[in-house]
Design an enzyme around this catalytic site. Structure first.
Site, PDB file in Angstrom:
ATOM      1  N   ARG A 258       0.838  -1.200   0.000  1.00  0.00           N
ATOM      2  CA  ARG A 258       0.000   0.000   0.000  1.00  0.00           C
ATOM      3  C   ARG A 258       0.873   1.250   0.000  1.00  0.00           C
ATOM      4  NH1 ARG A 258      -4.725  -1.875   4.365  1.00  0.00           N
ATOM      5  NH2 ARG A 258      -5.210  -3.837   3.281  1.00  0.00           N
ATOM      6  N   ARG A 273       1.936   1.606  10.262  1.00  0.00           N
ATOM      7  CA  ARG A 273       1.455   1.986   8.927  1.00  0.00           C
ATOM      8  C   ARG A 273       2.625   1.882   7.964  1.00  0.00           C
ATOM      9  NH1 ARG A 273      -3.203   4.760   7.874  1.00  0.00           N
ATOM     10  NH2 ARG A 273      -3.317   5.436  10.055  1.00  0.00           N
ATOM     11  N   GLU A 345      -6.956  -0.309  14.698  1.00  0.00           N
ATOM     12  CA  GLU A 345      -7.472  -1.424  13.893  1.00  0.00           C
ATOM     13  C   GLU A 345      -6.430  -2.530  13.699  1.00  0.00           C
ATOM     14  OE1 GLU A 345      -8.461  -2.438   9.270  1.00  0.00           O
ATOM     15  OE2 GLU A 345      -8.647  -0.348   9.893  1.00  0.00           O
ATOM     16  N   SER A 348     -10.432  -6.473  10.076  1.00  0.00           N
ATOM     17  CA  SER A 348     -11.621  -5.861   9.496  1.00  0.00           C
ATOM     18  C   SER A 348     -12.361  -6.916   8.694  1.00  0.00           C
ATOM     19  CB  SER A 348     -11.202  -4.699   8.581  1.00  0.00           C
ATOM     20  OG  SER A 348     -12.331  -4.082   8.012  1.00  0.00           O
ATOM     21  N   ARG A 386       0.801  -5.478  12.621  1.00  0.00           N
ATOM     22  CA  ARG A 386       0.031  -4.893  13.718  1.00  0.00           C
ATOM     23  C   ARG A 386      -0.177  -5.841  14.896  1.00  0.00           C
ATOM     24  NH1 ARG A 386      -4.310  -0.720  10.835  1.00  0.00           N
ATOM     25  NH2 ARG A 386      -2.719   0.454   9.673  1.00  0.00           N
TER      26      ARG A 386
END
Length: 423
Positions: A258, A273, A345, A348, A386
């Site tokens: 990403r 991130r 988060e 998801s 994460r």
């Protein structure tokens, strides 16, 4: 894409969904107008083609001047057919462009608003209180010899990292535990490609509002995926599935990439991130009717994994404006990150109903032979960066060691504690 019949029959419902997402509804009128023009263009083309075919039948039977007149008429009509076909193609493209701009209809239950308008559905556990000054995952990773951010930046740039020693072992442990859980739940294990064609990206909605966050391979018609959802949604593209065989449940491992566009200045410390991480993604094909219950099942599997890691977390119902193009409803599991003093988060899960399958032409055949729509759902079982952050910071001890959750110990050779190798 949404069902075109829904757009025609219930345009106000589509407008309401866009408003709930905080988006303009001008695309509805544009799509409706384009749909009318498209159908008119199709009618004109088909009428001209029928006239051309009828004329073609008359020519062999005609003679003399009559035949010459018919041949001249055929020439004129051929040009008209060609023009009508071009007009039809142009109208089709305008309509397709417009309808692809419309995101999936948000569920009635999804909260209205944007990123901060979520609703907390459940909180599990209580944030730990330390009798020492807690360290963040960067410092813990250094002490454990688990994370090397400096050399990651040297080799690849910002937001890259190396997992070293016990850090690499943690990644494999998380992946293996996730895959074992998925297999026990009846999922087919997959290793999915990280490079896909544009159709897969467009079909899953990642060339719309998320296009700026996608890596494209220059000089090739390929994209790097940000989630194996993309490859798995395209896995059964252009196929008709046996409805009686549903649900089809897959657990796919892949590296994910990403750009993190728009995140300048956010989460610059550590590996929260990043531009690359590995992930085990659950992906399901089922009926639309069953998709709502399946969505809750995916959430329960995610919670099961969080519980195995003995994390403190909450479940949120994501607001409509933060759903993404394809999702009808989305639940996030957010873990407590001690160094940040807040929930972030980790997993998801989204119900995309028939939005992706319409784009990718995946349908299902019923027992009576009829063909109908199929739903897709996705859910993160475990990413790797994460959860490592949450594990280290939640289970840290005063000397920099980290307690290993009981369920994870067999995947680390029985280790109960990760011990520092650096002061």
């Amino acid at each position: 894409m949404i069902d075109p019949r829904l757009l025609r029959d219930e345009p106000d419902r589509v407008r309401a969904s866009l408003a709930k997402r905080g988006l303009s509804d001008e695309v509805v009128d544009r799509a409706l107008s384009a749909d009318v023009a498209r159908r008119e263009a199709i009618g004109t083309f088909e009428a001209k083609r029928a006239e051309q075919k009828q004329l073609g039948k008359l020519i062999p039977q005609a003679q003399g001047e009559e035949k010459q007149a018919l041949l001249a008429q055929t020439k004129t009509l051929a040009a008209e057919v060609k023009a009508a076909e071009a007009a039809q193609n142009a109208a089709e493209e305008l309509w397709r462009t417009a309808i692809l701009e419309i995101p999936n209809l948000a569920a009635d239950e999804a909260p209205a608003g944007g990123e901060d308008d979520f609703v907390v559905l459940e909180t599990v556990g209580t944030p730990p209180v330390f009798d020492f000054e807690p360290r963040d995952h960067v410092e813990l990773g250094r002490m454990l010899g688990a994370i090397d951010i400096e050399r990651g930046a040297k080799v690849s740039g910002s937001r890259f990292y190396f997992l070293t020693g016990i850090g690499a072992q943690l990644e494999f442990a998380l992946v293996n535990m996730a895959m074992d859980q998925a297999r026990a739940a009846g999922f087919t294990q997959m290793v999915a490609p990280s490079l896909v064609k544009p159709r897969a990206m467009e079909g899953t909605g990642f060339l719309g509002q998320a296009a700026d966050d996608v890596y494209r391979i220059e000089g090739q018609d390929l994209y790097l995926v940000g989630t194996s959802e993309v490859a798995m949604a395209a896995y059964h593209s252009d196929e008709i599935l046996d409805m009686s065989a549903l649900p089809l449940r897959y657990a796919a491992f892949s590296p994910c990439f990403r750009k993190e566009a728009g995140s300048h200045g956010k989460d610059t410390r550590g590996i929260f991130r990043v531009h690359w991480f590995d992930k085990v993604e659950m992906f399901v094909y089922t009926t639309i009717e069953e998709s709502y219950a399946e969505h809750l099942r995916l959430l329960e599997w995610e919670k099961e994994f969080m519980n195995k890691l003995e994390l403190v977390y909450r479940v949120i119902d994501v607001a409509a404006g933060d759903l993404g193009t394809s999702a009808q409803r989305k639940f996030d599991c957010e873990a407590w990150i001690a160094s940040q003093g807040r929930y972030r988060e980790l997993t998801s899960t989204s119900n995309c109903t028939d939005f992706q399958t319409r784009r990718l032409d995946t349908r299902g055949r019923l027992a009576d032979g009829s063909v109908g729509p199929v739903a897709t759902l996705n859910g993160t079982l475990s990413s790797t960066n994460r959860p490592i952050i949450a594990l280290l910071e939640t289970h840290q001890q005063a000397d920099g060691s980290v307690r290993v959750p009981k369920a994870l110990q067999p995947y680390l050779g029985g280790l109960e504690v990760l011990k520092p190798v650096h002061a």
